[in-house]
Design a protein around this motif. Structure first.
Motif, PDB file in Angstrom:
ATOM      1  N   VAL A 105       1.114  -1.374   0.207  1.00 18.97           N
ATOM      2  CA  VAL A 105      -0.098  -0.004   0.145  1.00 18.97           C
ATOM      3  C   VAL A 105       1.128   1.282  -0.497  1.00 18.97           C
ATOM      4  O   VAL A 105       2.192   1.799   0.640  1.00 18.97           O
ATOM      5  N   PRO A 106       0.755   1.893  -0.841  1.00 22.71           N
ATOM      6  CA  PRO A 106       1.323   3.697  -0.875  1.00 22.71           C
ATOM      7  C   PRO A 106       1.008   4.626   0.313  1.00 22.71           C
ATOM      8  O   PRO A 106      -0.472   4.558   1.003  1.00 22.71           O
ATOM      9  N   MET A 107       1.848   5.188   0.706  1.00 27.02           N
ATOM     10  CA  MET A 107       2.622   6.345   1.482  1.00 27.02           C
ATOM     11  C   MET A 107       0.877   7.226   0.890  1.00 27.02           C
ATOM     12  O   MET A 107       0.714   7.302   0.159  1.00 27.02           O
ATOM     13  N   TYR A 131      -8.697   1.687  -2.361  1.00 30.47           N
ATOM     14  CA  TYR A 131      -8.646   1.901  -3.461  1.00 30.47           C
ATOM     15  C   TYR A 131      -7.362   0.745  -4.837  1.00 30.47           C
ATOM     16  O   TYR A 131      -6.903   1.361  -5.697  1.00 30.47           O
ATOM     17  N   VAL A 132      -7.152   0.151  -3.148  1.00 29.89           N
ATOM     18  CA  VAL A 132      -5.629  -0.634  -3.418  1.00 29.89           C
ATOM     19  C   VAL A 132      -6.603  -1.823  -4.560  1.00 29.89           C
ATOM     20  O   VAL A 132      -7.160  -2.688  -3.740  1.00 29.89           O
ATOM     21  N   ALA A 192      -6.270  -6.231  -5.775  1.00 28.41           N
ATOM     22  CA  ALA A 192      -6.294  -7.021  -4.543  1.00 28.41           C
ATOM     23  C   ALA A 192      -5.341  -7.858  -4.681  1.00 28.41           C
ATOM     24  O   ALA A 192      -4.607  -7.683  -3.325  1.00 28.41           O
ATOM     25  N   GLY A 193      -4.136  -7.835  -5.674  1.00 29.03           N
ATOM     26  CA  GLY A 193      -2.728  -8.314  -5.932  1.00 29.03           C
ATOM     27  C   GLY A 193      -2.118  -8.185  -4.513  1.00 29.03           C
ATOM     28  O   GLY A 193      -1.413  -8.030  -4.069  1.00 29.03           O
ATOM     29  N   THR A 194      -2.122  -6.288  -4.790  1.00 26.43           N
ATOM     30  CA  THR A 194      -0.811  -5.519  -4.184  1.00 26.43           C
ATOM     31  C   THR A 194      -1.522  -4.966  -2.605  1.00 26.43           C
ATOM     32  O   THR A 194      -0.686  -5.357  -1.973  1.00 26.43           O
ATOM     33  N   LEU A 195      -2.704  -5.412  -1.989  1.00 25.45           N
ATOM     34  CA  LEU A 195      -3.175  -5.680  -0.975  1.00 25.45           C
ATOM     35  C   LEU A 195      -3.116  -7.159  -0.196  1.00 25.45           C
ATOM     36  O   LEU A 195      -2.378  -7.101   0.631  1.00 25.45           O
ATOM     37  N   SER A 196      -2.712  -8.338  -0.851  1.00 27.51           N
ATOM     38  CA  SER A 196      -2.613  -9.826  -0.522  1.00 27.51           C
ATOM     39  C   SER A 196      -0.821  -9.316  -0.332  1.00 27.51           C
ATOM     40  O   SER A 196      -0.627 -10.046   0.530  1.00 27.51           O
ATOM     41  N   HIS A 197       0.130  -8.613  -1.310  1.00 31.42           N
ATOM     42  CA  HIS A 197       1.169  -8.697  -0.750  1.00 31.42           C
ATOM     43  C   HIS A 197       2.062  -7.824  -0.004  1.00 31.42           C
ATOM     44  O   HIS A 197       2.036  -8.392   1.057  1.00 31.42           O
TER      45      HIS A 197
END
Length: 199
Positions: free
Chosen positions: A175-177, A183-184, A186-191
């Motif tokens: 998740v970016p600062m 808005y994130v 699913a792949g990024t959130l899982s990571h």
């Protein structure tokens, strides 16, 4: 079908070599330079020629340099116990400008991709193995992308570093600062969840 003079077509084709530049964009650039800003076109041609003649890869980190070794590698202020591995010169600049990092670098100029014929030799891993054997080096920070090829490259580099007795870490991803979870993707959130750390 539009038929351009051969030299104009050659200019358009050359501009298409730039990333993200398609036929229409290349045509607009060529017309702009020829119609409105010939001095800028001349400066561009001279700068490109000078860069091609005067720049090479640093023998240590493989960043572009005018000398055998780049300013980062010859600087006495850099922490020689740490090395950050990046995919491209642009990644090095991003780390240098955006992170609080004062160690050394190694630029791969790509990532492992056997299907595209990109193996360890093409991204400089034999030279990296030599650098990993330097006695002052204690930590490698892998900052490759989170693509499949980037992850495979990170794993391969990590194995090389461990075999050399060097500590290995990977930059955090997720998740970016300032980002909001809704808005994130699913792949990024899982990571991000897999890479969580204790507060």
């Amino acid at each position: 079908m539009v038929i351009y003079p051969a030299r104009l077509q050659a200019l358009i084709d050359a501009l298409r070599a730039l990333p993200g530049v398609g036929p229409k964009s290349a045509q607009r650039m060529a017309f702009h330079l020829l119609e409105h800003d010939r001095p800028a076109a001349k400066r561009l041609a001279e700068a490109l020629g000078t860069a091609l003649e005067g720049l090479r890869r640093c023998v240590d980190c493989r960043m572009f340099s005018e000398a055998e070794r780049c300013p980062v590698c010859v600087s006495a202020r850099r922490d020689r116990s740490s090395m950050c591995i990046v995919e491209s010169p642009a990644d090095l600049v991003a780390v240098e400008q955006g992170a609080d990092y004062s160690g050394l670098y190694f630029v791969l100029h790509g990532r492992l991709s056997p299907l595209d014929g990109v193996g360890p030799d093409e991204i400089g891993l034999p030279r990296l193995a030599e650098r990993l054997a330097e006695p002052e080096l204690k930590e490698v920070i892998i900052a490759t992308g989170s693509t499949v090829e980037g992850e495979a490259t990170a794993h391969y580099v990590g194995e090389l570093a461990r075999a050399a007795g060097v500590s290995v870490s990977r930059i955090a991803q997720g998740v970016p600062m300032g980002g909001e979870l809704e808005y994130v993707d699913a792949g990024t959130l899982s990571h991000a969840f897999r890479g969580r750390h204790v507060l």
